[in-house]
Design an enzyme around this catalytic site. Structure first.
Site, short mmCIF file in Angstrom:
data_model
loop_
_atom_site.label_atom_id
_atom_site.label_comp_id
_atom_site.label_asym_id
_atom_site.label_seq_id
_atom_site.Cartn_x
_atom_site.Cartn_y
_atom_site.Cartn_z
N ASP A 514 7.27 -79.37 -8.18
CA ASP A 514 8.06 -78.45 -9.00
C ASP A 514 7.58 -77.03 -8.74
O ASP A 514 6.54 -76.61 -9.26
CB ASP A 514 7.93 -78.81 -10.48
CG ASP A 514 8.93 -78.04 -11.35
OD1 ASP A 514 9.59 -77.14 -10.82
OD2 ASP A 514 9.03 -78.36 -12.55
N ASP A 1086 49.39 -5.53 21.68
CA ASP A 1086 47.96 -5.63 22.02
C ASP A 1086 47.26 -6.69 21.17
O ASP A 1086 46.04 -6.73 21.07
CB ASP A 1086 47.27 -4.27 21.84
CG ASP A 1086 47.33 -3.78 20.40
OD1 ASP A 1086 47.92 -4.49 19.55
OD2 ASP A 1086 46.82 -2.69 20.11
N HIS A 1164 31.44 -12.62 24.80
CA HIS A 1164 31.72 -12.94 23.40
C HIS A 1164 30.43 -13.19 22.63
O HIS A 1164 30.28 -14.17 21.90
CB HIS A 1164 32.66 -14.15 23.28
CG HIS A 1164 34.01 -13.89 23.86
ND1 HIS A 1164 34.98 -13.18 23.18
CD2 HIS A 1164 34.54 -14.22 25.06
CE1 HIS A 1164 36.06 -13.10 23.94
NE2 HIS A 1164 35.82 -13.71 25.09
N CYS A 1188 37.84 -8.46 18.21
CA CYS A 1188 38.05 -9.33 19.37
C CYS A 1188 39.17 -10.31 19.07
O CYS A 1188 39.10 -11.08 18.09
CB CYS A 1188 36.77 -10.09 19.70
SG CYS A 1188 36.97 -11.28 21.05
N CYS A 1191 37.96 -14.07 19.25
CA CYS A 1191 37.04 -14.55 18.21
C CYS A 1191 37.74 -14.68 16.87
O CYS A 1191 37.23 -15.33 15.96
CB CYS A 1191 35.86 -13.59 18.07
SG CYS A 1191 34.78 -13.59 19.51
N GLU A 1300 25.10 -23.44 -4.27
CA GLU A 1300 24.89 -24.89 -4.39
C GLU A 1300 23.72 -25.34 -3.52
O GLU A 1300 22.90 -26.17 -3.93
CB GLU A 1300 26.17 -25.64 -3.99
CG GLU A 1300 27.33 -25.49 -4.95
CD GLU A 1300 27.10 -26.20 -6.28
OE1 GLU A 1300 27.87 -25.92 -7.21
OE2 GLU A 1300 26.13 -26.97 -6.39
#
Length: 1446
Positions: A514, A1086, A1164, A1188, A1191, A1300
């Protein structure tokens, strides 16, 4: 049999066989009656060895006599046989059973009279626990209660908490006590005042009843006579110890005041038990899967709490125990008969109604009993023999089906004997031997070898039917040659109760192994040595036992010493104290699959999330679930050394009262390594081949059948808390794949694929589709052969630890698979019912759209665009949404389409795939994939993706690409397309934009509605057409702007705009030019932004301005659009630029701007690089980036970017430890101001803002829409300080992202320093100090405080520099070279130093000594030169970038 026959030998055996069964009968006792008596004694848990002596038979008679009144006929026959045997042992001359019983009664009567006489002459012993003894003077004195007894009582009350067990515990500890002792026991538990008050009321009632029934004698008492006790005297409140002793020991007129008081206490305890355990015995019912043993435990525990007589409790046991069991157990119990003992019930119902995992584990262990060990066998340790040569799959004795055993069978149970299996009699009447093949028609282990548990061990434990040998046996094959067999540890299967023969202290006995018992308890065994009394709890209550220490216990040749308890236990038990010493382990064969190694992400540790509080019922449900999982081996208990934790909780299953355990693995999932999903989607029925035979299987407990990496298990730890922190939480960790963990699907899929690969290779004619735990098995084999292959597959999976329950084994169509309904020659989706509601919520619409999307794969023309419009934006799930007229119409159309069932067909590999595509307007498309006309394999729909500007041909290309990808995934090849477009239209558009998207080959069909281009842009300038130079400009601060055009003929048109942006102004300029131009026009801009939109030839747009431009374009015959770079001296472009820029924007002039612009056009680079390489202020560098076109080409607002201007702060409130922390973050530097506020109100928030503004320059404060931020006090504070207050989403969809993130960072630092501060407010300020001044990083490698100071200082310097530059721009310089005496100029003054000046003359920058330069003020005269910086304008100032100089 020989052992039992040796009870009598020689003359005694002869005397036994001369005794008649009945007076005058010819039948006499024989040897078989001794064998029968021995077996019956074993049934009643008695030792048959006691039959060998007269003393032993006398003990058996005394043990069985109390049960004769209510016992069965078999019990009476057994008692009669033992009585005859007792007479034989004592050499009494008797002739039949009746004389033996008469002789026994005479002897027993004489013994009783002798004992009574002896008791009268001996001094009275009233107690063993608290004896009233006679001292040296002959006086009766009381022996005080021992501290050990009091401690045991207090401990029992604290542990049992007035459960039913407390009553027998009180009776045992207070035996022989007088009222003084009992009151001492009650005073020791004075902390339970509520319970003692109930007890006091019962005592008062009983004392009053005693006084009523025993009135005191009238008049004075005679001299020397003691008064009679009153109710308060019995309760010990008005009597002394000596009086209590005299009342108890005064001879014939004694009054046992202690026993009377104990009865009163028991009545009070019964009332308290009922109060603390309010469950009625009528409410105790066995669950459908609850083991019978657990049900019996709960039944008797509640029965002890019932306030009823013993007769009523006996009736409850006889009727309610059977009546309230589950149907499976009830049928078996009724078959046992009304007089079945509790032991017979528990034996019969073992495994019935319990968790199905028992049958799975046992079947898996037995099915592999002779399979994995090549050339060997495993000696299986069982209570009864088994056939090692039996072949074939597992077969149920109860229903005759294969795949399970009778204990796990759900069919109605067969009636019959639980020993031999035959009907017509019960187990108690069985004459056919000890054990037949009941429930073992075919043993699960037959024909299979057990898995090898170890390499070498001792010899087999028990022989098989063929006999045992020392580790080897002869082969029973035809060759008959012997073979060596590897030796293995003994296995004890759990098909039946694991009973073994053990030698305890030199005595042989049978005992039950048991694992749920702490102690080893034996009955009727005589052990040598000293013993101590002890009381233990069992099923029927508490029993008194003798405790022997250091007893030698031998099981199958292995000895161990331990503690053994001897007492009246119904079954001999070997508990964990002995099993642990023997090295026994409880093994659950989860799976032989090798675990997949798993790790955490680099640099991360496991989750340490605290467990949140749970209600009592959830804790009880989780405890029961985890105990069952622990028994199955799915989880293991762990100790405090594991520092990790994941919270758990419980929810009720849908439409059920049962609970389901859930683990919140979100934190662990974040920290666990990423997995590659081995299966990227679900199989589609349209890709299935039509098969002659089909079967659908489901793998039971899929994840729980795969082991988890042992090194990773510690991270899955979780805790079950206790109510009111009564005890420490119980800790577990997973041994198998947990549900909810991110790695479980991928690991299971991979493991299942490896397991199925051998079967797939050996059965290539069988097609298996696998998705998680769903298996589709198809073949073109005959049905009988197909089902044999399926059984082989099930057995193959079973050997690896995976079960396929019969409940989900689908053999006949229609087959329900993966949400589809499969028929032999067609398929469809499972029936879809669209709800009909008067009120729709966002959640309802979401579910409705999901159903329609699922139906669209077979139902043509399903549309959901108008329904999806209803739930756009951020809305609560419970928000009520009114249906628009378009949505109602769309829903009704879908209802009509779903009324008629539609079916798809299966794939035929020898035919081509075709796709037809239709347009339904408003960006919605549908398509059908088929091989034969009007027999679709699959249908679908497509809606225009999120693009502001598009046209039909681009959408058509996207549809084709989507369908092509689906076809490659499902069928492995590209289909042929039939599209509603002409070849000329397509080639006209596609010639310029072929590189945009990959498109397969197709056919052009004339199926209306056709798609066409509504306008076309020319590739070369139109000769003779007027040329319009267009431009627009806007001021970021004032939102004012201008747009217009100039032509080469001198015509111009400039309009003023309000609330505009630079991109809107550019588009408006094109619109004006189109409106004012003729049928043919050349337009020069442009702006790359404008060029990108119009050159894609959109036919629809979300922008009103672009939509107007499209309408104007469709009216023109020919349009040419081109782009030129801004500010490069191109005449018309420069002229319109000056016109629209006047009074709108101003340009900052510095050295190096041209070079920086050229550098940025090449590479860039970002603004920091420009500022560093060319010596520009940050504001100027940012303006170059903003100007730009590449961008910033995707929209009018710079979405996805936070405004990092120096005076912008974000503010928010967060919560920690139940308190409110208000946090303000300087966006550009991450500098924090924070403090604990008493309440989240507008007044406290406004006061914090005033303190912030008093310390730092604040121009803009950004918050969410909380009530404290929108309050009147906050508005007043912003007005007084001149701070602009912004809400919502001004620049970023997650506009509060900075604060946060800082909230999380601040809380992390607070946790690190929390133990150094007593109060949270102190810890907050410490954390702010650490963040601002002790942690470097980010831009410049500064601390947040240094970065803030640097930004503010740079802002001041930039402002002063701007003032200086603007002042210098008001002067002009005349100069001369060293060799040229003529003065030149005027030139522009760029810089004035102490010894020299820097000037720019006609584009050349020169350094001139101060003595050779003359500086004069410019009084407004226009300076010459087209390249003068004073006349040059740039687009950069109109871009919405932070840091712009107005």
């Amino acid at each position: 049999m020989g052992a039992r026959a040796s009870v009598l030998t020689g003359s005694k055996l002869d005397a036994w066989e001369r005794i008649r069964l009945r007076p005058g009968s010819k039948k006499a006792y024989r040897l078989k009656h001794l064998v029968w008596a021995s077996r019956e004694l074993e049934r009643y848990a008695c030792n048959p060895g006691l039959l060998e002596t007269a003393e032993g038979t006398e003990q058996l008679l005394q043990q069985l006599e109390p049960a004769l009144k209510t016992g069965s006929e078999d019990l009476k026959s057994l008692w009669n046989a033992i009585a005859v045997l007792w007479c034989v042992h004592n050499r009494f001359d008797i002739r039949d059973t009746q004389q033996a019983i008469q002789k026994l009664k005479e002897v027993m009567a004489s013994r009783k009279s002798a004992e009574a006489a002896k008791e009268e002459t001996s001094p009275r012993q009233t107690s063993q626990n608290y004896p009233i003894v006679t001292n040296a003077q002959g006086q009766m004195v009381h022996q005080a209660i021992s501290p050990r007894t009091l401690n045991a009582w207090v401990k029992a009350v604290e542990e049992k908490a007035f459960n039913p067990e407390i009553i027998p515990m009180f009776m045992a500890l207070s035996e022989g006590a007088v009222p003084y002792d009992i009151n001492t026991m009650l005073n020791a538990i004075g902390g339970h005042q509520g319970a003692l008050q109930v007890l006091k009321e019962v005592i008062n009632e009983e004392a009053a009843e005693w006084d009523r029934t025993h009135p005191p004698a009238m008049g004075p008492l005679p001299p020397g006579q003691i008064r009679e006790p009153t109710g308060s005297d019995i309760a010990g409140t008005t009597s002394t110890q000596q009086e209590q002793i005299i009342w108890t020991t005064r001879g014939a007129n004694s009054i046992p005041v202690g026993d009377i008081y104990r009865k009163w206490i028991v009545l009070g305890l019964n009332k308290m038990v009922k109060m603390y355990s309010p469950v009625s015995i009528l409410d105790i019912r066995q669950g459908p899967k609850e083991p019978f043993r657990d049900y019996v435990d709960r039944f008797y525990k509640t029965l002890r709490a019932e306030q009823a007589t013993q007769e009523v409790k006996n009736w409850m046991t006889e009727t309610l125990l059977v009546q309230n069991s589950n149907p499976d157990c009830k049928q078996i119990l009724k078959a046992l008969g009304p007089e079945a003992t509790l032991e017979e019930m528990m034996v019969a119902c073992q495994g019935v109604g319990g968790p199905t995992h028992k049958a799975k584990i046992l079947a898996e262990a037995m099915a592999s009993a002779q399979q994995d060990l090549k050339g060997g066998y495993t000696a299986v340790f069982m209570q009864r023999g088994q056939n090692p040569n039996r072949k074939g799959p597992i077969k149920c004795f109860n229903c005759g089906k294969e795949g399970h055993i009778a204990k796990n069978c759900r069919a109605p149970r067969k009636r019959g004997c639980w020993k031999c299996g035959q009907e017509g009699h019960q187990m108690k009447d069985c004459k056919n031997g000890r054990q037949a093949n009941f429930f073992r028609e075919v043993l699960a282990s037959g024909g299979h070898e057990a898995r090898q548990l170890c390499a070498e061990t001792s010899v087999p434990i028990s022989p098989t039917n063929g006999g045992g040998s020392e580790g080897t046996r002869e082969s029973e094959s035809e060759g008959g040659s012997g073979r060596a067999v590897p030796i293995c540890l003994p296995q004890i299967p759990l098909w039946d109760r694991p009973i073994v023969t053990a030698k305890v202290g030199g005595h042989l006995c049978e005992a039950l192994l048991d694992t749920g018992a702490d102690d080893t308890v034996l009955n009727n065994i005589q052990l040598e040595g000293r013993w101590t009394p002890k009381m233990i709890g069992g099923i029927g209550g508490f029993i008194k036992v003798k405790e022997y220490n250091n007893v030698t216990v031998e099981v199958q040749g292995k000895e161990v010493q331990g503690t053994v308890l001897v007492g009246p236990t119904p079954v001999n038990i070997l508990g964990r104290n002995i099993l642990t010493g023997l090295g026994c382990t409880l093994n659950f064969p989860i799976s032989p699959i090798a675990p997949v190694p798993v790790k955490l992400k680099p640099g991360m540790d496991g989750p340490k999330v605290k467990q949140w509080p749970l209600s009592r019922e959830k804790i009880e449900a989780l405890t029961a679930i985890c105990q069952e999982m622990e028994q199955e081996g799915k989880i293991s208990r762990i100790g405090p050394e594991n520092p990790y934790n994941t919270p758990i909780f419980a929810i009720k299953k849908k439409d059920s009262t049962k609970w389901r355990k859930l683990v919140d693995f979100r934190e662990l999932n974040k920290r666990t390594q990423d997995f590659w999903e081995v299966q990227l989607g679900i199989p589609h029925p349209g890709g299935l081949k039509q098969r002659q035979s089909v079967t659908v299987l489901d793998v039971g407990d899929a994840y729980f059948s795969c082991p988890l990496d042992p090194d990773f298990r510690k991270y899955t730890a979780f805790t079950i808390p206790s109510v009111n922190n009564e005890t420490p939480g119980v800790r577990y960790q997973y041994n198998v794949l947990p549900q909810g963990w991110k790695g479980s699907p991928a690991i299971f899929q991979s493991s299942m694929t490896k397991i199925l690969d051998p079967f797939r290779k050996s059965n290539p004619e069988v097609e298996i589709y696998q998705y998680i735990d769903d298996l589709y098995v198809g073949s073109d084999l005959p049905l009988a052969e197909h089902r044999k292959r399926v059984e082989l597959l099930r057995e193959h999976l079973y050997q690896w630890g995976f079960t396929t329950p019969d409940k989900k084994h689908q053999k006949e169509p229609p087959f329900l698979w993966m949400g589809y309904e499969l028929h032999p020659d067609k398929w469809t989706v499972q029936p879809i019912q669209l709800p009909d509601k008067e009120v729709w919520t966002v959640n309802d619409i979401q579910k409705l759209v999901g159903k329609l999307n699922w139906a669209s794969q077979i139902y043509q023309g399903i549309r959901v665009k108008e329904l999806c419009k209803l739930i756009r934006g951020t809305k609560s799930l419970t928000e009520v949404v009114p249906l628009s007229k378009e949505a109602e119409l769309e829903l009704e159309e879908n209802r009509e389409k779903l009324k008629e069932p539609v079916h798809g067909v299966y794939y035929q590999p020898d035919k081509d795939l075709w796709v037809s595509i239709q347009k339904h307007g408003e960006g919605q498309w549908t398509y059908q994939v088929y091989q034969d006309e009007h027999k679709n394999l699959k249908t679908g729909k497509y809606a225009r993706q999120k693009a502001s500007h598009t046209n039909d041909i681009r959408q058509l290309a996207e549809v084709v690409q989507k369908v092509s990808q689906e076809a490659i995934v499902i069928w492995g090849k590209l289909p042929k397309f039939r599209l509603p477009v002409t070849r000329e239209t397509w080639e006209t558009w596609w010639a310029e934009y072929w590189q945009a998207t990959w498109i397969p080959e197709w056919e052009f069909v004339s199926t209306p509605p056709l798609i066409k281009l509504w306008y076309q842009l020319e590739t070369e300038p139109i000769v003779g057409a007027e040329t319009f130079y267009v431009d627009g400009a806007a001021n970021r601060n004032t939102k004012l702007g201008k747009a217009g055009y100039v032509t080469e003929q001198g015509k111009q048109n400039i309009i003023k705009l309000e609330e505009t942006t630079n991109q809107k102004a550019e588009l408006m300029a094109v619109l004006i030019a189109l409106q004012d131009s003729k049928e043919q026009v050349n337009i020069v801009t442009d702006s790359q932004y404008v060029l990108g939109i119009i050159s894609s030839q959109p036919t629809q747009s979300d922008s009103p301005i672009v939509q107007q431009i499209i309408e104007e374009l469709t009216k023109k015959e020919r349009v040419y659009l081109t782009w030129v770079p801004a500010h490069k001296g191109i005449g018309g472009n420069e002229k319109i630029d000056k016109l629209v820029s006047k009074d709108i924007r101003r340009v900052l002039f510095l050295e190096g701007i041209d070079q920086a612009q050229e550098d940025h056009e090449k590479y860039h680079s970002n603004w920091r690089a420009l500022a560093s390489d060319f010596g520009l202020p940050p504001i100027v560098a940012k303006e170059i980036i903003a100007s730009c076109p590449k961008c910033h080409i995707k929209g009018e607002a710079t979405h996805g970017q936070v405004d990092y201007s120096p005076e912008i702060w974000q503010m928010d409130c967060t919560h920690l430890e139940g308190k409110i922390i208000i946090v303000a973050v300087h966006v550009a530097s991450d500098f924090i101001e924070a403090e604990v506020i008493p309440a989240e109100t507008g007044q406290e928030t406004a006061y914090f803002l005033l303190k912030l503004a008093a310390r730092w320059p604040v121009k803009v404060i950004h918050t969410d829409n909380g009530p404290n931020f929108t309050s009147a006090a906050m508005k007043a504070a912003c007005w007084w300080t001149g701070i602009q207050h912004e809400f919502g989403i001004p620049y970023n969809p997650q506009s509060q992202g900075v604060v946060e993130a800082m909230n999380k960072e601040l809380k992390s630092i607070i946790q690190q320093v929390r133990d150094q501060a007593e109060h949270l407010k102190t810890a907050v300020q410490m954390a702010v100090f650490v963040h601002n001044f002790k942690r470097k990083g980010g831009i410049g490698g500064y601390t947040a405080g240094e970065r803030l100071i640097d930004i503010l200082a740079s802002q001041i310097q930039t402002t002063e520099l701007q003032k200086q530059i603007l002042k210098i721009n008001n002067f002009r310089v005349y100069y001369r070279d060293s060799r040229d005496p003529i003065w030149k100029g005027p030139a522009q003054l760029l810089w004035k130093g102490e010894g020299a000046v820097v000037i720019q003359d006609k584009g050349d920058i020169k350094v001139v000594p101060r003595r050779k330069a003359k500086i004069i003020r410019d009084y407004g005269k226009q300076m010459a030169g087209t390249d003068s910086m004073a006349n040059r304008q740039t687009e950069s100032e109109s871009m919405e970038q932070p840091g712009e100089i107005p």
